[in-house]
Design a protein around this motif. Sequence first.
Motif, PDB file in Angstrom:
ATOM      1  N   GLU A 190       0.865  -1.199   0.000  1.00 50.67           N
ATOM      2  CA  GLU A 190       0.000   0.000   0.000  1.00 50.67           C
ATOM      3  C   GLU A 190       0.893   1.238   0.000  1.00 50.67           C
ATOM      4  O   GLU A 190       1.818   1.346   0.820  1.00 50.67           O
ATOM      5  CB  GLU A 190      -0.856  -0.023   1.271  1.00 50.67           C
ATOM      6  N   VAL A 191       0.669   2.170  -0.943  1.00 49.18           N
ATOM      7  CA  VAL A 191       1.489   3.384  -1.047  1.00 49.18           C
ATOM      8  C   VAL A 191       0.660   4.601  -0.668  1.00 49.18           C
ATOM      9  O   VAL A 191      -0.481   4.744  -1.103  1.00 49.18           O
ATOM     10  CB  VAL A 191       2.027   3.562  -2.488  1.00 49.18           C
ATOM     11  N   PHE A 192       1.245   5.472   0.166  1.00 52.39           N
ATOM     12  CA  PHE A 192       0.595   6.735   0.549  1.00 52.39           C
ATOM     13  C   PHE A 192       1.538   7.884   0.199  1.00 52.39           C
ATOM     14  O   PHE A 192       2.764   7.734   0.260  1.00 52.39           O
ATOM     15  CB  PHE A 192       0.301   6.763   2.061  1.00 52.39           C
ATOM     16  N   VAL A 193       0.949   9.042  -0.150  1.00 52.27           N
ATOM     17  CA  VAL A 193       1.752  10.237  -0.450  1.00 52.27           C
ATOM     18  C   VAL A 193       1.214  11.395   0.372  1.00 52.27           C
ATOM     19  O   VAL A 193      -0.015  11.594   0.446  1.00 52.27           O
ATOM     20  CB  VAL A 193       1.680  10.596  -1.953  1.00 52.27           C
ATOM     21  N   ILE A 194       2.112  12.129   1.041  1.00 52.60           N
ATOM     22  CA  ILE A 194       1.713  13.311   1.828  1.00 52.60           C
ATOM     23  C   ILE A 194       2.509  14.496   1.289  1.00 52.60           C
ATOM     24  O   ILE A 194       3.743  14.531   1.389  1.00 52.60           O
ATOM     25  CB  ILE A 194       2.002  13.123   3.326  1.00 52.60           C
ATOM     26  N   ASP A 195       1.772  15.469   0.694  1.00 53.49           N
ATOM     27  CA  ASP A 195       2.461  16.618   0.096  1.00 53.49           C
ATOM     28  C   ASP A 195       1.413  17.657  -0.287  1.00 53.49           C
ATOM     29  O   ASP A 195       0.441  17.320  -0.951  1.00 53.49           O
ATOM     30  CB  ASP A 195       3.225  16.143  -1.168  1.00 53.49           C
ATOM     31  N   PRO A 196       1.590  18.932   0.133  1.00 53.64           N
ATOM     32  CA  PRO A 196       0.556  19.937  -0.164  1.00 53.64           C
ATOM     33  C   PRO A 196       0.459  20.278  -1.651  1.00 53.64           C
ATOM     34  O   PRO A 196      -0.559  20.740  -2.135  1.00 53.64           O
ATOM     35  CB  PRO A 196       1.008  21.159   0.648  1.00 53.64           C
ATOM     36  N   ASN A 197       1.545  20.109  -2.362  1.00 49.05           N
ATOM     37  CA  ASN A 197       1.524  20.462  -3.791  1.00 49.05           C
ATOM     38  C   ASN A 197       1.579  19.167  -4.597  1.00 49.05           C
ATOM     39  O   ASN A 197       2.534  18.905  -5.304  1.00 49.05           O
ATOM     40  CB  ASN A 197       2.736  21.328  -4.140  1.00 49.05           C
ATOM     41  N   LEU A 198       0.583  18.369  -4.420  1.00 48.64           N
ATOM     42  CA  LEU A 198       0.637  17.004  -4.926  1.00 48.64           C
ATOM     43  C   LEU A 198       0.795  16.924  -6.432  1.00 48.64           C
ATOM     44  O   LEU A 198      -0.034  17.411  -7.161  1.00 48.64           O
ATOM     45  CB  LEU A 198      -0.661  16.287  -4.523  1.00 48.64           C
ATOM     46  N   GLU A 199       1.895  16.411  -6.898  1.00 44.66           N
ATOM     47  CA  GLU A 199       2.042  16.110  -8.329  1.00 44.66           C
ATOM     48  C   GLU A 199       2.287  14.621  -8.505  1.00 44.66           C
ATOM     49  O   GLU A 199       2.371  14.108  -9.575  1.00 44.66           O
ATOM     50  CB  GLU A 199       3.243  16.862  -8.927  1.00 44.66           C
ATOM     51  N   HIS A 200       2.449  13.916  -7.364  1.00 45.68           N
ATOM     52  CA  HIS A 200       2.820  12.500  -7.469  1.00 45.68           C
ATOM     53  C   HIS A 200       1.626  11.707  -7.958  1.00 45.68           C
ATOM     54  O   HIS A 200       0.495  11.979  -7.623  1.00 45.68           O
ATOM     55  CB  HIS A 200       3.248  11.957  -6.104  1.00 45.68           C
ATOM     56  N   SER A 201       1.885  10.692  -8.759  1.00 47.45           N
ATOM     57  CA  SER A 201       0.771   9.837  -9.218  1.00 47.45           C
ATOM     58  C   SER A 201       1.131   8.384  -8.938  1.00 47.45           C
ATOM     59  O   SER A 201       0.951   7.524  -9.763  1.00 47.45           O
ATOM     60  CB  SER A 201       0.599  10.039 -10.723  1.00 47.45           C
ATOM     61  N   THR A 203      -0.022   6.464  -6.554  1.00 45.52           N
ATOM     62  CA  THR A 203      -1.004   5.591  -5.927  1.00 45.52           C
ATOM     63  C   THR A 203      -2.395   6.168  -6.142  1.00 45.52           C
ATOM     64  O   THR A 203      -2.551   7.228  -6.723  1.00 45.52           O
ATOM     65  CB  THR A 203      -0.707   5.442  -4.419  1.00 45.52           C
ATOM     66  N   LYS A 204      -3.381   5.467  -5.645  1.00 41.00           N
ATOM     67  CA  LYS A 204      -4.777   5.890  -5.893  1.00 41.00           C
ATOM     68  C   LYS A 204      -5.071   7.194  -5.145  1.00 41.00           C
ATOM     69  O   LYS A 204      -4.482   7.450  -4.085  1.00 41.00           O
ATOM     70  CB  LYS A 204      -5.733   4.768  -5.453  1.00 41.00           C
ATOM     71  N   PRO A 205      -5.952   8.010  -5.668  1.00 40.64           N
ATOM     72  CA  PRO A 205      -6.221   9.342  -5.087  1.00 40.64           C
ATOM     73  C   PRO A 205      -6.549   9.307  -3.594  1.00 40.64           C
ATOM     74  O   PRO A 205      -6.080  10.158  -2.837  1.00 40.64           O
ATOM     75  CB  PRO A 205      -7.401   9.842  -5.907  1.00 40.64           C
TER      76      PRO A 205
END
Length: 226
Positions: A190-201, A203-205
Motif C-alpha cells: 500500500e502506497v501513501f503520499v503526503i504533500d501539499p503540492n501534490l504532483e505525485h501519481s 497511488t490511488k487518489p
Amino acid sequence: MKKKLVVLTGAGISAESGIKTFRDSNGLWENHRVEDVASPEGFARDPQLVLDFYNLRRRQLKEVEPNDAHKILADLERDFDVNIITQNVDDLHERAGSTKVLHLHGELLKARPVNSDGNSIPWEDDLNLGDLDENGIQLRPHIVWFGEMVPAMEEATIITSTADIFVVIGTSMQVYPAAELIHYVPEGCEVFVIDPNLEHSYTKPENCFKCGGSEGMKKLRDLLLH
Ligand code: APR
C-alpha cells in the motif's frame, strides 16, 4: 510480527520545523546555484563558499525542533517496523526518536576527509579550511553532492523491496537515484503520499493527502491504527 512501514522523506517534512525546502518558492536553490555550493567542482573552485553554505545550515539546525510529522513517525515504531529513508541531511528524525534512519544524501552534523567517501566523524560546529582529520587531511561536509555516488542507495532499494506499506512525504521526487525507489515498491504494498503540492501519481487518489506533513501524518496514523 509488525508490518514493515517504509517512509521516504524529503525537505518538505522539515518545512514545518522552519527548514527551507529546495524547490519551493524562496527555496534554497533560489538563492544559491547548485553547482557553486553542492557539487565537487564548486568545492574545488571555492571551498570556503561551500563550507560557509553548510556552516549556516548547521547553525540553523541548532535553532529548530522536530515537528509533529517527525514525532508521529517515531511513535509509530510502537506498532510498526518503521524504516525511514531520508534525503534530508538534518537530524530531526533522530531527535524525534526514530531509530532506523537511512540518510541517502549524507548528514549535516558529520564531516569526512576530502579523499574518502566513507569514514565520517561527528561535526557539530563550523567547518573551515584548515580543519583536518587525524591524518592531516582537509575535512569536508559528509554530504552527497550532485554528481557524486549515493552509497546508501543499494541498502535503500533492499529496504523498499520488503515494505508492506510505503509512504512518500515531503519530496518533489525530482532527484535521482532517490526518486527511483518508487520502482522498488513490491506488488501489493500500500502506497501513501503526503504533500501539499501534490504532483505525485504513485497511488490511488484516496491514498494521497494533499496537505502538510503534520496534518498528513495524523490522518495516516488514524488510518493505520484504526
Ligand atoms: N509538508 C510536506 N511537504 C511539503 C511541505 C510541508 N509543510 N512544504 C512543502 N512540501 C513539499 C513540496 O510540495 C515538495 O514536493 O516538499 C517537497 C520539497 O521538494 P524539494 O524542495 O525538491 O526537496 P526534496 O524533494 O527533498 O529534494 C531532494 O534535492 O537538492 C537536492 O539533496 C537535495 O535532498 C535534496 C534533494
